[in-house]
Write a protein that holds these residues in place. Structure first.
Motif, PDB file in Angstrom:
ATOM      1  N   GLY A  59       0.821  -1.211   0.000  1.00  0.00           N
ATOM      2  CA  GLY A  59       0.000   0.000   0.000  1.00  0.00           C
ATOM      3  C   GLY A  59       0.851   1.256   0.000  1.00  0.00           C
ATOM      4  O   GLY A  59       0.585   2.198  -0.755  1.00  0.00           O
ATOM      5  N   LYS A  60       1.879   1.258   0.824  1.00  0.00           N
ATOM      6  CA  LYS A  60       2.781   2.416   0.881  1.00  0.00           C
ATOM      7  C   LYS A  60       3.472   2.615  -0.466  1.00  0.00           C
ATOM      8  O   LYS A  60       3.634   3.746  -0.922  1.00  0.00           O
ATOM      9  CB  LYS A  60       3.820   2.201   1.982  1.00  0.00           C
ATOM     10  CG  LYS A  60       4.689   3.391   2.269  1.00  0.00           C
ATOM     11  CD  LYS A  60       5.605   3.118   3.455  1.00  0.00           C
ATOM     12  CE  LYS A  60       6.388   4.356   3.826  1.00  0.00           C
ATOM     13  NZ  LYS A  60       7.277   4.081   4.970  1.00  0.00           N
ATOM     14  N   GLY A  61       3.842   1.517  -1.106  1.00  0.00           N
ATOM     15  CA  GLY A  61       4.517   1.600  -2.402  1.00  0.00           C
ATOM     16  C   GLY A  61       3.660   2.205  -3.495  1.00  0.00           C
ATOM     17  O   GLY A  61       4.176   2.802  -4.436  1.00  0.00           O
ATOM     18  N   VAL A  62       2.330   2.044  -3.378  1.00  0.00           N
ATOM     19  CA  VAL A  62       1.432   2.567  -4.417  1.00  0.00           C
ATOM     20  C   VAL A  62       0.616   3.764  -3.924  1.00  0.00           C
ATOM     21  O   VAL A  62      -0.214   4.283  -4.669  1.00  0.00           O
ATOM     22  CB  VAL A  62       0.502   1.473  -4.986  1.00  0.00           C
ATOM     23  CG1 VAL A  62       1.309   0.379  -5.646  1.00  0.00           C
ATOM     24  CG2 VAL A  62      -0.438   0.916  -3.929  1.00  0.00           C
ATOM     25  N   GLY A  63       0.823   4.162  -2.679  1.00  0.00           N
ATOM     26  CA  GLY A  63       0.166   5.361  -2.171  1.00  0.00           C
ATOM     27  C   GLY A  63      -1.226   5.163  -1.611  1.00  0.00           C
ATOM     28  O   GLY A  63      -2.049   6.086  -1.650  1.00  0.00           O
ATOM     29  N   VAL A  64      -1.534   3.961  -1.071  1.00  0.00           N
ATOM     30  CA  VAL A  64      -2.830   3.736  -0.427  1.00  0.00           C
ATOM     31  C   VAL A  64      -2.592   3.084   0.938  1.00  0.00           C
ATOM     32  O   VAL A  64      -1.511   2.576   1.217  1.00  0.00           O
ATOM     33  CB  VAL A  64      -3.776   2.841  -1.280  1.00  0.00           C
ATOM     34  CG1 VAL A  64      -4.061   3.489  -2.632  1.00  0.00           C
ATOM     35  CG2 VAL A  64      -3.235   1.447  -1.456  1.00  0.00           C
ATOM     36  N   SER A  65      -3.618   3.074   1.764  1.00  0.00           N
ATOM     37  CA  SER A  65      -3.515   2.478   3.097  1.00  0.00           C
ATOM     38  C   SER A  65      -3.587   0.952   3.013  1.00  0.00           C
ATOM     39  O   SER A  65      -4.040   0.395   2.010  1.00  0.00           O
ATOM     40  CB  SER A  65      -4.652   2.977   3.993  1.00  0.00           C
ATOM     41  OG  SER A  65      -5.894   2.486   3.511  1.00  0.00           O
ATOM     42  N   PHE A  66      -3.180   0.290   4.094  1.00  0.00           N
ATOM     43  CA  PHE A  66      -3.291  -1.173   4.112  1.00  0.00           C
ATOM     44  C   PHE A  66      -4.758  -1.594   4.088  1.00  0.00           C
ATOM     45  O   PHE A  66      -5.094  -2.639   3.547  1.00  0.00           O
ATOM     46  CB  PHE A  66      -2.530  -1.796   5.292  1.00  0.00           C
ATOM     47  CG  PHE A  66      -3.276  -1.780   6.600  1.00  0.00           C
ATOM     48  CD1 PHE A  66      -4.096  -2.841   6.955  1.00  0.00           C
ATOM     49  CD2 PHE A  66      -3.150  -0.722   7.474  1.00  0.00           C
ATOM     50  CE1 PHE A  66      -4.782  -2.842   8.158  1.00  0.00           C
ATOM     51  CE2 PHE A  66      -3.826  -0.705   8.677  1.00  0.00           C
ATOM     52  CZ  PHE A  66      -4.642  -1.760   9.018  1.00  0.00           C
ATOM     53  N   GLN A  67      -5.634  -0.750   4.657  1.00  0.00           N
ATOM     54  CA  GLN A  67      -7.063  -1.074   4.619  1.00  0.00           C
ATOM     55  C   GLN A  67      -7.567  -1.101   3.175  1.00  0.00           C
ATOM     56  O   GLN A  67      -8.364  -1.959   2.809  1.00  0.00           O
ATOM     57  CB  GLN A  67      -7.891  -0.066   5.427  1.00  0.00           C
ATOM     58  CG  GLN A  67      -7.644  -0.114   6.909  1.00  0.00           C
ATOM     59  CD  GLN A  67      -6.627   0.934   7.362  1.00  0.00           C
ATOM     60  OE1 GLN A  67      -5.766   1.349   6.605  1.00  0.00           O
ATOM     61  NE2 GLN A  67      -6.731   1.334   8.618  1.00  0.00           N
ATOM     62  N   GLN A  68      -7.083  -0.160   2.374  1.00  0.00           N
ATOM     63  CA  GLN A  68      -7.481  -0.134   0.971  1.00  0.00           C
ATOM     64  C   GLN A  68      -6.950  -1.372   0.261  1.00  0.00           C
ATOM     65  O   GLN A  68      -7.645  -1.965  -0.574  1.00  0.00           O
ATOM     66  CB  GLN A  68      -6.976   1.139   0.285  1.00  0.00           C
ATOM     67  CG  GLN A  68      -7.459   1.285  -1.136  1.00  0.00           C
ATOM     68  CD  GLN A  68      -8.980   1.353  -1.240  1.00  0.00           C
ATOM     69  OE1 GLN A  68      -9.625   2.100  -0.524  1.00  0.00           O
ATOM     70  NE2 GLN A  68      -9.554   0.559  -2.116  1.00  0.00           N
ATOM     71  N   MET A  69      -5.726  -1.791   0.581  1.00  0.00           N
ATOM     72  CA  MET A  69      -5.172  -3.009  -0.025  1.00  0.00           C
ATOM     73  C   MET A  69      -6.033  -4.213   0.365  1.00  0.00           C
ATOM     74  O   MET A  69      -6.282  -5.089  -0.469  1.00  0.00           O
ATOM     75  CB  MET A  69      -3.717  -3.237   0.397  1.00  0.00           C
ATOM     76  CG  MET A  69      -2.721  -2.272  -0.233  1.00  0.00           C
ATOM     77  SD  MET A  69      -2.781  -2.191  -2.048  1.00  0.00           S
ATOM     78  CE  MET A  69      -2.508  -3.879  -2.482  1.00  0.00           C
ATOM     79  N   GLN A  70      -6.509  -4.259   1.617  1.00  0.00           N
ATOM     80  CA  GLN A  70      -7.392  -5.353   2.035  1.00  0.00           C
ATOM     81  C   GLN A  70      -8.643  -5.382   1.177  1.00  0.00           C
ATOM     82  O   GLN A  70      -9.097  -6.451   0.754  1.00  0.00           O
ATOM     83  CB  GLN A  70      -7.802  -5.181   3.502  1.00  0.00           C
ATOM     84  CG  GLN A  70      -6.735  -5.505   4.498  1.00  0.00           C
ATOM     85  CD  GLN A  70      -7.196  -5.237   5.928  1.00  0.00           C
ATOM     86  OE1 GLN A  70      -8.010  -4.353   6.177  1.00  0.00           O
ATOM     87  NE2 GLN A  70      -6.666  -6.002   6.860  1.00  0.00           N
ATOM     88  N   LYS A  71      -9.200  -4.218   0.920  1.00  0.00           N
ATOM     89  CA  LYS A  71     -10.418  -4.139   0.118  1.00  0.00           C
ATOM     90  C   LYS A  71     -10.159  -4.562  -1.322  1.00  0.00           C
ATOM     91  O   LYS A  71     -10.991  -5.227  -1.940  1.00  0.00           O
ATOM     92  CB  LYS A  71     -11.006  -2.734   0.176  1.00  0.00           C
ATOM     93  CG  LYS A  71     -11.562  -2.394   1.546  1.00  0.00           C
ATOM     94  CD  LYS A  71     -12.029  -0.958   1.609  1.00  0.00           C
ATOM     95  CE  LYS A  71     -12.489  -0.609   3.016  1.00  0.00           C
ATOM     96  NZ  LYS A  71     -12.887   0.796   3.114  1.00  0.00           N
ATOM     97  N   TYR A  72      -9.012  -4.170  -1.872  1.00  0.00           N
ATOM     98  CA  TYR A  72      -8.662  -4.607  -3.224  1.00  0.00           C
ATOM     99  C   TYR A  72      -8.510  -6.124  -3.267  1.00  0.00           C
ATOM    100  O   TYR A  72      -9.012  -6.789  -4.165  1.00  0.00           O
ATOM    101  CB  TYR A  72      -7.349  -3.980  -3.693  1.00  0.00           C
ATOM    102  CG  TYR A  72      -7.403  -2.514  -4.032  1.00  0.00           C
ATOM    103  CD1 TYR A  72      -8.570  -1.896  -4.476  1.00  0.00           C
ATOM    104  CD2 TYR A  72      -6.259  -1.732  -3.930  1.00  0.00           C
ATOM    105  CE1 TYR A  72      -8.595  -0.551  -4.798  1.00  0.00           C
ATOM    106  CE2 TYR A  72      -6.272  -0.392  -4.262  1.00  0.00           C
ATOM    107  CZ  TYR A  72      -7.436   0.201  -4.693  1.00  0.00           C
ATOM    108  OH  TYR A  72      -7.446   1.526  -5.017  1.00  0.00           O
ATOM    109  N   GLU A  73      -7.802  -6.685  -2.282  1.00  0.00           N
ATOM    110  CA  GLU A  73      -7.531  -8.122  -2.276  1.00  0.00           C
ATOM    111  C   GLU A  73      -8.798  -8.947  -2.084  1.00  0.00           C
ATOM    112  O   GLU A  73      -8.901 -10.051  -2.602  1.00  0.00           O
ATOM    113  CB  GLU A  73      -6.499  -8.468  -1.206  1.00  0.00           C
ATOM    114  CG  GLU A  73      -5.118  -7.978  -1.562  1.00  0.00           C
ATOM    115  CD  GLU A  73      -4.050  -8.366  -0.553  1.00  0.00           C
ATOM    116  OE1 GLU A  73      -4.365  -9.108   0.414  1.00  0.00           O
ATOM    117  OE2 GLU A  73      -2.897  -7.939  -0.732  1.00  0.00           O
ATOM    118  N   SER A  74      -9.753  -8.426  -1.357  1.00  0.00           N
ATOM    119  CA  SER A  74     -10.999  -9.166  -1.141  1.00  0.00           C
ATOM    120  C   SER A  74     -11.967  -8.985  -2.307  1.00  0.00           C
ATOM    121  O   SER A  74     -12.946  -9.714  -2.413  1.00  0.00           O
ATOM    122  CB  SER A  74     -11.671  -8.697   0.151  1.00  0.00           C
ATOM    123  OG  SER A  74     -12.169  -7.377  -0.002  1.00  0.00           O
ATOM    124  N   GLY A  75     -11.707  -8.005  -3.157  1.00  0.00           N
ATOM    125  CA  GLY A  75     -12.609  -7.716  -4.264  1.00  0.00           C
ATOM    126  C   GLY A  75     -13.729  -6.767  -3.882  1.00  0.00           C
ATOM    127  O   GLY A  75     -14.571  -6.435  -4.700  1.00  0.00           O
TER     128      GLY A  75
END
Length: 168
Positions: A59-75
């Motif tokens: 998330g830090k590498g692409v400029g979003v929070s880890f929560q946002q990464m969780q949402k992306y990964e879950s669809g």
């Protein structure tokens, strides 16, 4: 504009792996997740774990929070084309990699088949999955076959118990 700078990113075992694979039961909103969004999210998770990155690090590498990464990964949140490009850049993979395993549009092949295979691959990408495979590979072929037989019997007993519970 986000950029991918993963210098100093921890290369230890990822602490959020188990949480990202634990299913507490499907919520009604999970049924509304498009199979392609779920597939892309699973691919992001698999590739992130293979890169030994946490959700926070990616998330830090692409400029979003880890929560946002969780949402992306879950669809639960769709990944935009530009964000998918950023994630692919960080993970050093082509964008098409996120769509591998999906049936061709118009082929008539249902999506759940691909999702079932992806769950298996996703498990193998976890620390537990890697540990299981590493342990099995240390066994002789004869013992591996015995372990496989035991696992098959246990799985069958588990399925029968689930069926009996459902019938009751």
């Amino acid at each position: 504009m986000p950029f991918c700078d993963l210098r100093g990113a921890g290369m230890s075992y990822i602490t959020d792996i188990e949480a990202s694979f634990t299913r507490q039961g499907a919520s009604p909103s999970d049924a509304r997740i498009h199979p392609v969004d779920r597939h892309v999210g699973q691919q992001i998770r698999i590739l992130r774990i293979q890169a030994n990155l946490s959700q926070s690090e990616l998330g830090k590498g692409v400029g979003v929070s880890f929560q946002q990464m969780q949402k992306y990964e879950s669809g639960k949140n769709r990944v935009s084309a530009s964000m998918l490009y950023e994630i692919a850049s960080c993970l050093h993979v082509p964008m098409a990699r996120f769509f591998e395993g999906l049936p061709e549009p118009g082929s008539g092949v249902p999506h759940p088949e691909a999702a079932e295979i992806d769950e298996r691959i996703a498990y193998l990408a976890t620390a537990d999955g890697r540990g299981l495979i590493e342990g099995i590979l240390r066994l002789s072929p004869r013992i591996r076959n015995r372990v496989l037989s035991i696992v098959g019997i246990l799985a069958e007993e588990h399925e029968q118990a689930d069926e009996q519970t459902a019938e009751a």
